[in-house]
Write an enzyme that holds these catalytic residues in place. Structure first.
Site, short mmCIF file in Angstrom:
data_model
loop_
_atom_site.label_atom_id
_atom_site.label_comp_id
_atom_site.label_asym_id
_atom_site.label_seq_id
_atom_site.Cartn_x
_atom_site.Cartn_y
_atom_site.Cartn_z
N ASP A 49 0.84 -1.19 0.00
CA ASP A 49 0.00 0.00 0.00
C ASP A 49 0.88 1.24 0.00
O ASP A 49 1.68 1.46 0.91
CB ASP A 49 -0.90 0.01 1.24
CG ASP A 49 -1.76 1.26 1.32
OD1 ASP A 49 -2.92 1.20 0.86
OD2 ASP A 49 -1.28 2.29 1.83
N TYR A 54 2.68 10.08 -0.26
CA TYR A 54 3.80 9.60 0.55
C TYR A 54 5.15 9.97 -0.06
O TYR A 54 6.17 9.90 0.63
CB TYR A 54 3.75 8.08 0.71
CG TYR A 54 2.53 7.52 1.37
CD1 TYR A 54 1.65 8.33 2.10
CD2 TYR A 54 2.24 6.17 1.28
CE1 TYR A 54 0.53 7.81 2.69
CE2 TYR A 54 1.12 5.63 1.89
CZ TYR A 54 0.26 6.46 2.58
OH TYR A 54 -0.85 5.93 3.17
N LYS A 83 -3.05 5.98 -4.30
CA LYS A 83 -4.13 6.89 -3.95
C LYS A 83 -3.99 8.23 -4.66
O LYS A 83 -2.86 8.68 -4.94
CB LYS A 83 -4.16 7.12 -2.44
CG LYS A 83 -4.11 5.83 -1.61
CD LYS A 83 -4.03 6.12 -0.13
CE LYS A 83 -3.77 4.85 0.67
NZ LYS A 83 -2.35 4.44 0.62
N HIS A 116 -7.51 9.53 -1.60
CA HIS A 116 -6.78 9.52 -0.34
C HIS A 116 -7.54 10.23 0.78
O HIS A 116 -7.63 9.74 1.90
CB HIS A 116 -5.40 10.15 -0.54
CG HIS A 116 -4.40 9.74 0.48
ND1 HIS A 116 -3.04 9.81 0.26
CD2 HIS A 116 -4.52 9.23 1.74
CE1 HIS A 116 -2.39 9.38 1.32
NE2 HIS A 116 -3.26 9.02 2.24
#
Length: 302
Positions: A49, A54, A83, A116
């Site tokens: 994931d 990120y 996401k 997200h």
């Protein structure tokens, strides 16, 4: 619940099989993410994931490519999630920015693509873009992340493809009862981020006593609780030995007394929620009011 192991899956509402346990890579730089992904796959993990937010999709992509290249695993055997970043919302923008995610991940398709965070005023249009990606075969399943019941209801009123997953914070001190009840009623799988709940959950004496009873660590007790609760879980670690320990939760089961004791720890308190974000942020601040990105974050010129 049937006997579980690291290969166990749960069926999404479109028939796709999603692993119940995987690796999260939040707060991990690209170099570390690449090494973590290949290590996790080597130890039997089959779900990774990540998210554009990120800043490590490129690292995840390198780790996956290395695992596929050495023949240790096939692409179809690994379930990969990413996401939509907060600053990428909107129909046309989501479709355009998706191409960058695929380039960084070095993949031809995603297994799961999530919104997200529900950027107010835009997430319905963003969902239409995810529906197109799904119908075009670019993603195998689509869902959301960090949606409360109200926003999920708004989205579902106009959706032509119902969300398959809602990824939310889930751990002993944040157990999302209202959302889980709603998701169960609408055949939406709940996936939990921050499954260990930080130091507060790990050092809780109730968890400690249950750990002694089963001769397991506090982390293993919590992760077993997550899985037995029917929540897909994605613990984050960059340490290979910890990956192995986190996954060593399938040789025992919590009894009903254990489950009720941990359920009683719920404080309904998020560690990160809407007020931490600038909902209409730009690519400059990645749509976040508080996050500062490292110099090693990849460029987002896509």
């Amino acid at each position: 619940m049937a006997q579980l192991d690291l290969t166990s899956t749960i069926q999404l509402n479109n028939g796709v099989a999603m692993p119940r346990f995987g690796l999260g890579v939040w707060q991990t730089d690209n170099t570390t993410a690449a090494a973590s992904v290949t290590a996790a796959i080597r130890h039997g993990y089959r779900m990774i994931d990540t998210a554009k937010q990120y800043g490590n999709e490129a690292g995840v992509g390198r780790g996956l490519a290395a695992a596929f290249a050495d023949g240790s695993v096939r692409r179809q055997d690994v379930f990969v999630t990413s996401k939509v970043m907060n600053g990428d919302h909107g129909y046309e923008r989501t479709l355009a920015k998706f191409e960058g995610t695929m380039r960084r991940l070095q993949l031809d398709y995603l297994d799961l693509y999530l919104i997200h965070w529900p950027v107010d005023g835009l997430y319905v249009a963003t969902w239409r873009a995810l529906e197109k990606l799904y119908r075009d075969g670019r993603v195998r399943a689509i869902g959301v992340s960090n949606f409360d019941v109200q926003r999920l209801q708004v989205l579902m009123r106009s959706a032509t493809v119902q969300p398959a997953v809602n990824q939310v914070e889930f751990n002993p001190v944040m157990q999302e009862h209202e959302m889980r009840d709603f998701a169960a009623a609408h055949n939406i799988v709940v996936e939990g981020w921050s499954p260990l709940g930080g130091g507060q959950a790990l050092s809780n004496p109730v968890v400690g006593l249950i750990a002694q009873k089963h001769h397991k660590s506090a982390a293993q007790i919590i992760l077993r609780y997550d899985v037995q609760s029917g929540v897909v879980t994605i613990p984050k670690t960059v340490h290979e030995q910890r990956m192995v320990e986190n996954a060593d939760i399938f040789d025992f089961a919590l009894d009903e007394q254990d489950m009720q004791a941990i359920a009683g720890l719920d404080q309904n308190r998020h560690s990160l929620w809407y007020d931490a974000f600038g909902w209409y942020g730009t690519d400059t601040d990645y749509g976040m009011a508080t996050q500062k990105w490292p110099d090693s974050a990849p460029d987002y010129d896509d």
